[in-house]
Design a protein around this motif. Structure first.
Motif, PDB file in Angstrom:
ATOM      1  N   MET A 244       0.843  -1.169   0.000  1.00  0.00           N
ATOM      2  CA  MET A 244       0.000   0.000   0.000  1.00  0.00           C
ATOM      3  C   MET A 244       0.896   1.242   0.000  1.00  0.00           C
ATOM      4  O   MET A 244       1.803   1.348   0.810  1.00  0.00           O
ATOM      5  N   THR A 245       0.625   2.150  -0.893  1.00  0.00           N
ATOM      6  CA  THR A 245       1.394   3.387  -0.962  1.00  0.00           C
ATOM      7  C   THR A 245       0.882   4.377   0.085  1.00  0.00           C
ATOM      8  O   THR A 245      -0.199   4.193   0.654  1.00  0.00           O
ATOM      9  N   THR A 246       1.635   5.429   0.282  1.00  0.00           N
ATOM     10  CA  THR A 246       1.199   6.482   1.202  1.00  0.00           C
ATOM     11  C   THR A 246      -0.114   7.082   0.722  1.00  0.00           C
ATOM     12  O   THR A 246      -1.022   7.319   1.530  1.00  0.00           O
ATOM     13  N   ALA A 247      -0.243   7.318  -0.567  1.00  0.00           N
ATOM     14  CA  ALA A 247      -1.482   7.888  -1.117  1.00  0.00           C
ATOM     15  C   ALA A 247      -2.658   6.939  -0.887  1.00  0.00           C
ATOM     16  O   ALA A 247      -3.760   7.383  -0.525  1.00  0.00           O
ATOM     17  N   GLU A 248      -2.451   5.658  -1.093  1.00  0.00           N
ATOM     18  CA  GLU A 248      -3.520   4.684  -0.859  1.00  0.00           C
ATOM     19  C   GLU A 248      -3.893   4.635   0.619  1.00  0.00           C
ATOM     20  O   GLU A 248      -5.069   4.519   0.973  1.00  0.00           O
ATOM     21  N   PHE A 249      -2.884   4.727   1.479  1.00  0.00           N
ATOM     22  CA  PHE A 249      -3.139   4.741   2.913  1.00  0.00           C
ATOM     23  C   PHE A 249      -4.024   5.931   3.278  1.00  0.00           C
ATOM     24  O   PHE A 249      -5.027   5.788   3.980  1.00  0.00           O
ATOM     25  N   LYS A 250      -3.663   7.097   2.773  1.00  0.00           N
ATOM     26  CA  LYS A 250      -4.451   8.296   3.075  1.00  0.00           C
ATOM     27  C   LYS A 250      -5.856   8.194   2.485  1.00  0.00           C
ATOM     28  O   LYS A 250      -6.828   8.595   3.133  1.00  0.00           O
ATOM     29  N   SER A 251      -5.978   7.637   1.302  1.00  0.00           N
ATOM     30  CA  SER A 251      -7.300   7.455   0.688  1.00  0.00           C
ATOM     31  C   SER A 251      -8.159   6.494   1.489  1.00  0.00           C
ATOM     32  O   SER A 251      -9.378   6.628   1.540  1.00  0.00           O
ATOM     33  N   SER A 252      -7.520   5.534   2.141  1.00  0.00           N
ATOM     34  CA  SER A 252      -8.265   4.543   2.912  1.00  0.00           C
ATOM     35  C   SER A 252      -8.963   5.161   4.121  1.00  0.00           C
ATOM     36  O   SER A 252      -9.850   4.536   4.710  1.00  0.00           O
ATOM     37  N   LEU A 253      -8.591   6.376   4.470  1.00  0.00           N
ATOM     38  CA  LEU A 253      -9.229   7.043   5.609  1.00  0.00           C
ATOM     39  C   LEU A 253     -10.706   7.330   5.354  1.00  0.00           C
ATOM     40  O   LEU A 253     -11.449   7.593   6.290  1.00  0.00           O
ATOM     41  N   ALA A 254     -11.136   7.235   4.099  1.00  0.00           N
ATOM     42  CA  ALA A 254     -12.556   7.416   3.777  1.00  0.00           C
ATOM     43  C   ALA A 254     -13.366   6.188   4.186  1.00  0.00           C
ATOM     44  O   ALA A 254     -14.595   6.260   4.266  1.00  0.00           O
ATOM     45  N   GLY A 255     -12.695   5.081   4.462  1.00  0.00           N
ATOM     46  CA  GLY A 255     -13.377   3.836   4.815  1.00  0.00           C
ATOM     47  C   GLY A 255     -13.728   3.760   6.287  1.00  0.00           C
ATOM     48  O   GLY A 255     -13.426   4.648   7.086  1.00  0.00           O
ATOM     49  N   ALA A 256     -14.344   2.636   6.634  1.00  0.00           N
ATOM     50  CA  ALA A 256     -14.796   2.422   8.013  1.00  0.00           C
ATOM     51  C   ALA A 256     -13.713   1.815   8.898  1.00  0.00           C
ATOM     52  O   ALA A 256     -13.821   1.869  10.127  1.00  0.00           O
ATOM     53  N   GLY A 257     -12.688   1.232   8.297  1.00  0.00           N
ATOM     54  CA  GLY A 257     -11.626   0.604   9.074  1.00  0.00           C
ATOM     55  C   GLY A 257     -10.364   0.532   8.245  1.00  0.00           C
ATOM     56  O   GLY A 257     -10.412   0.650   7.015  1.00  0.00           O
ATOM     57  N   PRO A 258      -9.224   0.351   8.893  1.00  0.00           N
ATOM     58  CA  PRO A 258      -7.963   0.269   8.152  1.00  0.00           C
ATOM     59  C   PRO A 258      -7.899  -1.007   7.314  1.00  0.00           C
ATOM     60  O   PRO A 258      -8.591  -1.983   7.592  1.00  0.00           O
ATOM     61  N   ALA A 259      -7.077  -0.969   6.304  1.00  0.00           N
ATOM     62  CA  ALA A 259      -6.865  -2.145   5.466  1.00  0.00           C
ATOM     63  C   ALA A 259      -6.298  -3.278   6.306  1.00  0.00           C
ATOM     64  O   ALA A 259      -5.537  -3.044   7.252  1.00  0.00           O
ATOM     65  N   SER A 260      -6.672  -4.483   5.978  1.00  0.00           N
ATOM     66  CA  SER A 260      -6.127  -5.625   6.711  1.00  0.00           C
ATOM     67  C   SER A 260      -4.647  -5.768   6.377  1.00  0.00           C
ATOM     68  O   SER A 260      -4.194  -5.405   5.301  1.00  0.00           O
ATOM     69  N   GLY A 261      -3.905  -6.273   7.324  1.00  0.00           N
ATOM     70  CA  GLY A 261      -2.484  -6.508   7.105  1.00  0.00           C
ATOM     71  C   GLY A 261      -1.582  -5.322   7.398  1.00  0.00           C
ATOM     72  O   GLY A 261      -0.375  -5.434   7.223  1.00  0.00           O
ATOM     73  N   LEU A 262      -2.139  -4.188   7.825  1.00  0.00           N
ATOM     74  CA  LEU A 262      -1.282  -3.054   8.177  1.00  0.00           C
ATOM     75  C   LEU A 262      -0.487  -3.384   9.427  1.00  0.00           C
ATOM     76  O   LEU A 262      -1.017  -3.995  10.361  1.00  0.00           O
ATOM     77  N   ARG A 263       0.759  -2.975   9.440  1.00  0.00           N
ATOM     78  CA  ARG A 263       1.546  -3.124  10.665  1.00  0.00           C
ATOM     79  C   ARG A 263       0.897  -2.272  11.754  1.00  0.00           C
ATOM     80  O   ARG A 263       0.293  -1.239  11.475  1.00  0.00           O
TER      81      ARG A 263
END
Length: 99
Positions: free
Chosen positions: A1-20
């Motif tokens: 996951m890129t930094t941009a994808e990480f920041k975009s994921s903030l629109a979701g209800a929960g963090p992406a699975s597998g994040l440290r």
């Protein structure tokens, strides 16, 4: 996951699975859930978790506790806006992610 994808994921209800854990904690911190973010890094080992832990105590306005965690992380005590520090930590942790 890129930094941009990480920041975009903030629109979701929960963090992406597998994040440290340190990145998952930063995700929850950005969503305004300090308690959940803190619970994630509270018992994590390593300098990345300590850095996020320091940031969280800075957000909490507990400079003494933050200073302890900055020392554990080997990082200087941040003095600028907490939003800028969040960005700096996210970028640094993504640089360490395997590609």
């Amino acid at each position: 996951m890129t930094t941009a994808e990480f920041k975009s994921s903030l629109a979701g209800a929960g963090p992406a699975s597998g994040l440290r854990p340190p990145l998952a904690a930063l995700w929850w911190a950005a969503k305004g859930n300090w308690a959940r973010a803190h619970a994630i890094v509270q018992d994590e080992a390593g300098v990345d978790a300590a850095w996020v832990h320091a940031y969280l105590h800075r957000v909490e306005r507990d400079p003494g506790n933050a200073g302890y965690w900055y020392r554990r992380a080997g990082q200087p005590v941040a003095t600028g806006p907490v939003e800028a520090e969040w960005d700096r930590i996210v970028l640094a942790l993504h640089r360490d992610e395997p590609t």
